[in-house]
Design a protein around this motif. Structure first.
Motif, PDB file in Angstrom:
ATOM      1  N   UNK A 205     -35.043  41.764  99.369  1.00  0.00           N
ATOM      2  CA  UNK A 205     -35.512  41.231  98.092  1.00  0.00           C
ATOM      3  C   UNK A 205     -35.914  39.769  98.213  1.00  0.00           C
ATOM      4  N   UNK A 206     -35.158  38.986  98.999  1.00  0.00           N
ATOM      5  CA  UNK A 206     -35.524  37.585  99.200  1.00  0.00           C
ATOM      6  C   UNK A 206     -36.900  37.460  99.844  1.00  0.00           C
ATOM      7  N   UNK A 207     -37.203  38.345 100.803  1.00  0.00           N
ATOM      8  CA  UNK A 207     -38.521  38.315 101.448  1.00  0.00           C
ATOM      9  C   UNK A 207     -39.617  38.625 100.438  1.00  0.00           C
ATOM     10  N   UNK A 208     -39.362  39.574  99.546  1.00  0.00           N
ATOM     11  CA  UNK A 208     -40.348  39.910  98.530  1.00  0.00           C
ATOM     12  C   UNK A 208     -40.567  38.740  97.579  1.00  0.00           C
ATOM     13  N   UNK A 209     -39.498  38.086  97.156  1.00  0.00           N
ATOM     14  CA  UNK A 209     -39.628  36.964  96.230  1.00  0.00           C
ATOM     15  C   UNK A 209     -40.366  35.797  96.876  1.00  0.00           C
ATOM     16  N   UNK A 210     -40.102  35.544  98.153  1.00  0.00           N
ATOM     17  CA  UNK A 210     -40.776  34.445  98.849  1.00  0.00           C
ATOM     18  C   UNK A 210     -42.267  34.697  98.949  1.00  0.00           C
ATOM     19  N   UNK A 211     -42.642  35.932  99.270  1.00  0.00           N
ATOM     20  CA  UNK A 211     -44.075  36.253  99.364  1.00  0.00           C
ATOM     21  C   UNK A 211     -44.730  36.233  97.987  1.00  0.00           C
ATOM     22  N   UNK A 212     -44.049  36.697  96.972  1.00  0.00           N
ATOM     23  CA  UNK A 212     -44.564  36.679  95.603  1.00  0.00           C
ATOM     24  C   UNK A 212     -44.895  35.261  95.149  1.00  0.00           C
ATOM     25  N   UNK A 213     -44.026  34.317  95.466  1.00  0.00           N
ATOM     26  CA  UNK A 213     -44.216  32.939  95.014  1.00  0.00           C
ATOM     27  C   UNK A 213     -45.456  32.290  95.603  1.00  0.00           C
ATOM     28  N   UNK A 214     -45.977  32.807  96.710  1.00  0.00           N
ATOM     29  CA  UNK A 214     -47.156  32.219  97.333  1.00  0.00           C
ATOM     30  C   UNK A 214     -48.425  32.434  96.512  1.00  0.00           C
ATOM     31  N   UNK A 215     -48.535  33.573  95.830  1.00  0.00           N
ATOM     32  CA  UNK A 215     -49.762  33.850  95.074  1.00  0.00           C
ATOM     33  C   UNK A 215     -49.485  34.911  94.005  1.00  0.00           C
ATOM     34  N   UNK A 216     -48.686  34.585  92.995  1.00  0.00           N
ATOM     35  CA  UNK A 216     -48.248  35.606  92.040  1.00  0.00           C
ATOM     36  C   UNK A 216     -49.341  36.121  91.119  1.00  0.00           C
ATOM     37  N   UNK A 217     -50.495  35.437  91.067  1.00  0.00           N
ATOM     38  CA  UNK A 217     -51.567  35.891  90.181  1.00  0.00           C
ATOM     39  C   UNK A 217     -52.740  36.501  90.941  1.00  0.00           C
ATOM     40  N   UNK A 218     -52.498  36.876  92.193  1.00  0.00           N
ATOM     41  CA  UNK A 218     -53.493  37.649  92.930  1.00  0.00           C
ATOM     42  C   UNK A 218     -53.706  38.986  92.226  1.00  0.00           C
ATOM     43  N   UNK A 219     -54.857  39.624  92.405  1.00  0.00           N
ATOM     44  CA  UNK A 219     -55.037  40.971  91.833  1.00  0.00           C
ATOM     45  C   UNK A 219     -53.878  41.869  92.246  1.00  0.00           C
ATOM     46  N   UNK A 220     -53.408  42.688  91.322  1.00  0.00           N
ATOM     47  CA  UNK A 220     -52.190  43.449  91.584  1.00  0.00           C
ATOM     48  C   UNK A 220     -52.246  44.307  92.849  1.00  0.00           C
ATOM     49  N   UNK A 221     -53.341  45.020  93.148  1.00  0.00           N
ATOM     50  CA  UNK A 221     -53.356  45.797  94.404  1.00  0.00           C
ATOM     51  C   UNK A 221     -53.171  44.912  95.638  1.00  0.00           C
ATOM     52  N   UNK A 222     -53.846  43.755  95.650  1.00  0.00           N
ATOM     53  CA  UNK A 222     -53.717  42.846  96.789  1.00  0.00           C
ATOM     54  C   UNK A 222     -52.317  42.254  96.852  1.00  0.00           C
ATOM     55  N   UNK A 223     -51.743  41.947  95.686  1.00  0.00           N
ATOM     56  CA  UNK A 223     -50.399  41.387  95.666  1.00  0.00           C
ATOM     57  C   UNK A 223     -49.381  42.400  96.178  1.00  0.00           C
ATOM     58  N   UNK A 224     -49.525  43.639  95.773  1.00  0.00           N
ATOM     59  CA  UNK A 224     -48.593  44.672  96.248  1.00  0.00           C
ATOM     60  C   UNK A 224     -48.701  44.850  97.757  1.00  0.00           C
ATOM     61  N   UNK A 225     -49.921  44.833  98.283  1.00  0.00           N
ATOM     62  CA  UNK A 225     -50.091  44.958  99.726  1.00  0.00           C
ATOM     63  C   UNK A 225     -49.502  43.755 100.464  1.00  0.00           C
ATOM     64  N   UNK A 226     -49.655  42.571  99.893  1.00  0.00           N
ATOM     65  CA  UNK A 226     -49.084  41.378 100.516  1.00  0.00           C
ATOM     66  C   UNK A 226     -47.557  41.458 100.536  1.00  0.00           C
ATOM     67  N   UNK A 227     -46.970  41.968  99.458  1.00  0.00           N
ATOM     68  CA  UNK A 227     -45.521  42.138  99.422  1.00  0.00           C
ATOM     69  C   UNK A 227     -45.069  43.156 100.463  1.00  0.00           C
ATOM     70  N   UNK A 228     -45.842  44.221 100.618  1.00  0.00           N
ATOM     71  CA  UNK A 228     -45.533  45.242 101.622  1.00  0.00           C
ATOM     72  C   UNK A 228     -45.497  44.627 103.019  1.00  0.00           C
ATOM     73  N   UNK A 229     -46.507  43.790 103.318  1.00  0.00           N
ATOM     74  CA  UNK A 229     -46.529  43.127 104.627  1.00  0.00           C
ATOM     75  C   UNK A 229     -45.368  42.144 104.764  1.00  0.00           C
TER      76      UNK A 229
END
Length: 351
Positions: A205-229
């Motif tokens: 969960x910490x990894x997901x939150x850290x990646x989210x904070x980098x660009x939380x307003x990216x388009x949702x499909x791109x944001x979800x893929x970034x969180x996956x990575x």
């Protein structure tokens, strides 16, 4: 833009008088480096003592849930029990009505007076009391949305494998709204549930939150893929992303068994995402949409909460502070085997 990283609560079961002291010392140690004046630290101590003693002497299965929010210089204390409830809430809130011998003798009325924020709901099934304490003159930040959240670790764990974060971005007044009325913010909410529980789930969960904070307003499909990575190398997590843009329906996406819901007194609609685990196996899916009627609230919870619960369970609490709503859902629908998180967002009423 502001990103709020979610706080967690620690539960203290009020079994005897030593439990009250333990909760009080827990608070004193946590704020020791916050620079609070002695008077404000004393207010917090009295609030914890009074609420804890009240549970100990008058309630069944009483607990205190305590969360610290250093960025806001705030301590949140929630008192919960399974009954018998207060026959006359207004009388119990009268300053000077004591909760019983052994307490400071000041009663819930003084808790309300000493707290920066206060709310209470009582029925024969139980009572919930919310008290937030901040130094004198310190106010909660204006977020453009009312936020309440409860996050509890699984039994026996010292860290919670769930996580949440809320990103807020200003929008000039008059450009649109979440409810067809002028608003000032757009938001993205992430709720994460690391696979299993304990430190490795928390690391996911910490990894997901850290990646989210980098660009939380990216388009949702791109944001979800970034969180996956970003979750690569962890055990993976269930995710739920919720986006509210001015003048647009809600959009949401994710993977796994985190559930969303939009509710008001006359409206109730669930939000479901596809199966999958970010960082392990994630399906590609277009975001779904959901209307947000006037006066409705947004609620997201992890699977530590029962998946099916009646809207009537929260109906009496709809006008209350969103933290009281979140606490009520956890308290009454907790599975008891896993981490549990509930995040509630309520629309600000126009002034």
């Amino acid at each position: 833009m502001e990103v709020i990283t979610g706080w967690s609560h620690r539960a203290f079961a009020m079994g005897d008088a030593t439990c009250v002291g333990e909760a009080r010392r827990h608070c004193a140690q946590a704020i020791a480096d916050w620079g609070w004046p002695d008077e404000d630290a004393g207010r917090l101590s009295l609030v914890v003592t009074e609420l804890g003693t009240n549970l100990l002497r008058h309630a069944v299965q009483g607990q205190l849930w305590i969360a610290f929010k250093p960025a806001w210089r705030e301590v949140e204390v929630i008192a919960l029990d399974k009954g018998p409830g207060m026959v006359d809430v207004q009388r119990s809130l009268t300053d000077g009505v004591s909760t019983g011998s052994g307490s400071p003798g000041t009663g819930l009325g003084a808790v309300r007076r000493m707290a920066s924020d206060f709310d209470v709901h009582s029925s024969p099934q139980g009572t919930l009391v919310l008290a937030r304490v901040r130094p004198e003159g310190v106010a909660q930040p204006a977020l453009g949305v009312r936020l309440g959240a409860v996050r509890l670790a699984a039994p026996g764990e010292t860290v919670c494998g769930d996580g949440w974060a809320l990103a807020l971005e200003g929008v000039p007044a008059g450009e649109g709204s979440l409810t067809a009325r002028p608003r000032h913010d757009r938001l993205t909410l992430l709720v994460s549930d690391g696979l299993g529980h304990g430190p490795e789930a928390a690391a996911a969960s910490d990894a997901a939150l850290a990646r989210f904070a980098q660009d939380p307003f990216a388009p949702l499909p791109a944001l979800l893929q970034a969180l996956d990575r970003g979750l690569g190398g962890t055990r993976g997590a269930a995710l739920f992303l919720l986006r509210a843009d001015p003048g647009e329906p809600l959009r949401f996406t994710g993977a796994g068994n985190i559930l969303g819901r939009v509710m008001s007194g006359v409206y109730d609609k669930g939000m479901l995402t596809p199966h999958g685990t970010a960082g392990v196996q994630l399906r590609r899916a277009e975001p779904s949409t959901q209307e947000l009627p006037a006066h409705a609230m947004m609620l997201v919870h992890t699977d530590g909460i029962a998946s099916r619960w009646p809207a009537s369970a929260l109906a009496p609490l709809m006008p209350r502070d969103p933290a009281l709503l979140a606490a009520a859902l956890v308290w009454n629908q907790l599975r008891g085997r896993d981490d549990a998180t509930v995040v509630v967002l309520k629309q600000e009423e126009p002034s």
